[in-house]
Design a protein around this motif. Structure first.
Motif, PDB file in Angstrom:
ATOM      1  N   PHE A 118       3.717   5.579   8.508  1.00 42.22           N
ATOM      2  CA  PHE A 118       4.627   5.190   8.885  1.00 42.22           C
ATOM      3  C   PHE A 118       5.427   4.713   9.735  1.00 42.22           C
ATOM      4  O   PHE A 118       5.142   4.836  11.464  1.00 42.22           O
ATOM      5  N   VAL A 119       6.201   3.320  10.003  1.00 44.41           N
ATOM      6  CA  VAL A 119       6.226   2.422  10.857  1.00 44.41           C
ATOM      7  C   VAL A 119       7.469   2.773  11.128  1.00 44.41           C
ATOM      8  O   VAL A 119       8.389   1.562  10.182  1.00 44.41           O
ATOM      9  N   ILE A 120       9.051   2.651  12.212  1.00 42.80           N
ATOM     10  CA  ILE A 120      10.440   2.633  12.260  1.00 42.80           C
ATOM     11  C   ILE A 120      10.222   1.298  13.415  1.00 42.80           C
ATOM     12  O   ILE A 120       9.627   1.267  14.485  1.00 42.80           O
ATOM     13  N   GLN A 121      10.642  -0.106  12.580  1.00 38.29           N
ATOM     14  CA  GLN A 121      11.023  -1.153  13.266  1.00 38.29           C
ATOM     15  C   GLN A 121      12.883  -1.063  12.813  1.00 38.29           C
ATOM     16  O   GLN A 121      13.100   0.051  13.044  1.00 38.29           O
ATOM     17  N   TYR A 137      19.632   7.928   5.792  1.00 37.54           N
ATOM     18  CA  TYR A 137      19.812   8.472   4.088  1.00 37.54           C
ATOM     19  C   TYR A 137      18.042   7.668   4.676  1.00 37.54           C
ATOM     20  O   TYR A 137      17.320   8.545   3.331  1.00 37.54           O
ATOM     21  N   GLN A 138      17.761   6.909   5.166  1.00 33.38           N
ATOM     22  CA  GLN A 138      17.035   6.395   5.582  1.00 33.38           C
ATOM     23  C   GLN A 138      15.811   7.115   5.861  1.00 33.38           C
ATOM     24  O   GLN A 138      14.671   7.397   4.705  1.00 33.38           O
ATOM     25  N   ILE A 139      15.960   8.235   6.413  1.00 28.76           N
ATOM     26  CA  ILE A 139      14.695   9.392   7.446  1.00 28.76           C
ATOM     27  C   ILE A 139      14.192  10.567   5.893  1.00 28.76           C
ATOM     28  O   ILE A 139      13.456  10.668   5.472  1.00 28.76           O
ATOM     29  N   ARG A 140      15.525  10.275   5.602  1.00 30.41           N
ATOM     30  CA  ARG A 140      15.181  11.331   3.966  1.00 30.41           C
ATOM     31  C   ARG A 140      14.791  10.812   3.521  1.00 30.41           C
ATOM     32  O   ARG A 140      13.642  12.191   2.590  1.00 30.41           O
ATOM     33  N   GLN A 141      14.669   9.807   2.842  1.00 26.59           N
ATOM     34  CA  GLN A 141      13.852   8.666   1.929  1.00 26.59           C
ATOM     35  C   GLN A 141      12.449   9.265   2.503  1.00 26.59           C
ATOM     36  O   GLN A 141      11.244   9.441   1.588  1.00 26.59           O
ATOM     37  N   LEU A 142      11.855   8.539   3.637  1.00 27.70           N
ATOM     38  CA  LEU A 142      10.689   8.818   4.202  1.00 27.70           C
ATOM     39  C   LEU A 142      10.307  10.500   3.841  1.00 27.70           C
ATOM     40  O   LEU A 142       9.044  10.258   4.010  1.00 27.70           O
ATOM     41  N   HIS A 179       0.670  -1.355  -0.328  1.00 23.49           N
ATOM     42  CA  HIS A 179       0.308   0.159  -0.524  1.00 23.49           C
ATOM     43  C   HIS A 179       0.579   1.350   0.359  1.00 23.49           C
ATOM     44  O   HIS A 179       1.751   1.656   1.203  1.00 23.49           O
ATOM     45  N   PRO A 180       0.791   2.578  -1.132  1.00 24.09           N
ATOM     46  CA  PRO A 180       1.694   3.044  -1.226  1.00 24.09           C
ATOM     47  C   PRO A 180       1.598   4.114   0.081  1.00 24.09           C
ATOM     48  O   PRO A 180       2.099   4.932  -0.118  1.00 24.09           O
ATOM     49  N   ASN A 181       0.075   4.144   1.043  1.00 23.37           N
ATOM     50  CA  ASN A 181      -0.385   5.184   1.997  1.00 23.37           C
ATOM     51  C   ASN A 181       0.744   4.393   3.276  1.00 23.37           C
ATOM     52  O   ASN A 181       1.066   5.409   4.417  1.00 23.37           O
ATOM     53  N   VAL A 182       1.315   3.626   3.669  1.00 22.67           N
ATOM     54  CA  VAL A 182       2.108   2.683   4.533  1.00 22.67           C
ATOM     55  C   VAL A 182       3.632   2.276   4.117  1.00 22.67           C
ATOM     56  O   VAL A 182       4.102   1.645   3.036  1.00 22.67           O
ATOM     57  N   GLN A 183       4.622   2.804   4.577  1.00 17.81           N
ATOM     58  CA  GLN A 183       5.488   3.118   4.154  1.00 17.81           C
ATOM     59  C   GLN A 183       6.391   1.899   6.167  1.00 17.81           C
ATOM     60  O   GLN A 183       6.538   2.518   7.417  1.00 17.81           O
ATOM     61  N   LEU A 184       7.639   0.978   6.271  1.00 19.58           N
ATOM     62  CA  LEU A 184       7.879   0.364   6.870  1.00 19.58           C
ATOM     63  C   LEU A 184       9.165   0.802   6.848  1.00 19.58           C
ATOM     64  O   LEU A 184      10.200   0.298   5.447  1.00 19.58           O
ATOM     65  N   LEU A 185       9.859   1.311   7.358  1.00 14.47           N
ATOM     66  CA  LEU A 185      11.283   1.575   7.681  1.00 14.47           C
ATOM     67  C   LEU A 185      11.990   0.096   8.703  1.00 14.47           C
ATOM     68  O   LEU A 185      11.903   0.268   9.794  1.00 14.47           O
TER      69      LEU A 185
END
Length: 310
Positions: free
Chosen positions: A114-117, A93-98, A77-83
């Motif tokens: 957005f979920v940061i594991q 760079y991951q946070i900046r991409q987010l 789903h494009p509205n759910v970002q998992l990191l």
């Protein structure tokens, strides 16, 4: 995926509160889900995402069947970002991409989640970058940080999030999850008495040393239970070879303790047998204390065997 059923059983207070927060539109813009690995933090994050984006919410629950629920289950789903960490850490760079993704117009209507594991594994640059994101959060978004070590997350980040504490899994729920992972009931019960962390339990169950050792300790237990002098000899023949490291020595006594606790529970109607088992449990606890005081394992185990069979 059944996150709701799992959460209702294993984290009823958290689940009930999050349901009310959504129903009464009291969601915070950022959460920290804190608790042991496997206790339900990620299940809660996925359930919340589905609840917010589901097309057919029924009785306050996602339908688990609509296109949005299915895409969240499939991670599409494009509205759910998992990191999650890239290697050992979450990098800047991951946070900046987010941030860049969240700045774009959403591909679809509805909230962005957005979920940061393993959020405690952010390096300093990533943490500072996330802090800026939380200070000026995108509209109509929810951030979820998952961690099992709250103290490793910057206090300034904590202050901008609502912290939700997840309880360790109750023993019966942990046993059920282990059985679903194709472990026998007896092994699942043994491991559930050694840890209340699901991830640690799985790690133990897959450890070759553990699986070999529990069989050896089961045989030792049988000798001890019957008062068989072979219990003393068995320490030298088999048990010592499994106890090369301090952690292994501790685990051996922990396994033996669980076996005798189960034996006591089975014999509660027999007063004399219960008293004997309680005495044995005291002896094992004393042996564990000696190990903590750096008394040699072999001597401690041999003395324990002699005191039990005496």
């Amino acid at each position: 995926m059944g996150e709701g059923n799992f959460l209702a059983q294993s984290q009823p207070l958290v689940y009930s509160q999050m349901k009310k927060n959504v129903e009464h539109e009291r969601l915070a813009h950022a959460y920290i889900f804190e608790g042991d690995n496997g206790c339900g933090k990620h299940e809660m994050a996925l359930w919340l995402a589905k609840r917010l984006l589901c097309l057919n919410v029924t009785e306050g629950k996602p339908c688990e069947q609509c296109v949005n629920c299915n895409r969240i289950n499939e991670g599409e789903h494009p509205n759910v970002q998992l990191l999650e960490p890239d290697g050992q850490t979450i990098k800047v760079y991951q946070i900046r991409q987010l941030q860049a993704e969240l700045a774009k117009s959403s591909f679809e209507k509805g909230m962005q989640i957005f979920v940061i594991q393993q959020a405690d594994k952010m390096n300093p640059s990533a943490a500072n970058s996330l802090l800026k994101l939380l200070e000026e959060p995108p509209g109509n978004s929810v951030a979820i940080l998952e961690t099992n070590v709250l103290g490793k997350i910057l206090p300034t980040i904590q202050s901008r999030c609502q912290i939700v504490h997840f309880s360790p899994l109750a023993k019966e729920h942990l046993i059920k999850r282990l059985e679903e992972n194709h472990l026998s009931t007896n092994v699942a019960k043994l491991i559930a008495n050694l840890t209340n962390s699901y991830d640690k339990a799985v790690e133990i169950s897959e450890d070759e040393w553990f699986n070999e050792t529990r069989e050896i300790i089961s045989t030792w237990f049988d000798y001890l239970k019957k008062g068989d002098p072979q219990a003393f000899i068995f320490v030298q023949k088999k048990v010592v070879a499994q106890a090369k490291e301090k952690e292994q020595q501790r685990m051996i006594f922990a396994i033996l303790l669980v076996y005798f606790q189960n034996e006591r529970d089975r014999s509660l109607e027999n007063r004399q047998q219960t008293q004997r088992n309680n005495h044995i449990l005291e002896l094992i606890l004393q042996a564990q204390q000696k190990l903590t005081a750096n008394v040699a394992f072999q001597g401690t185990a041999e003395q324990l065997a002699l005191r039990i069979i005496d």
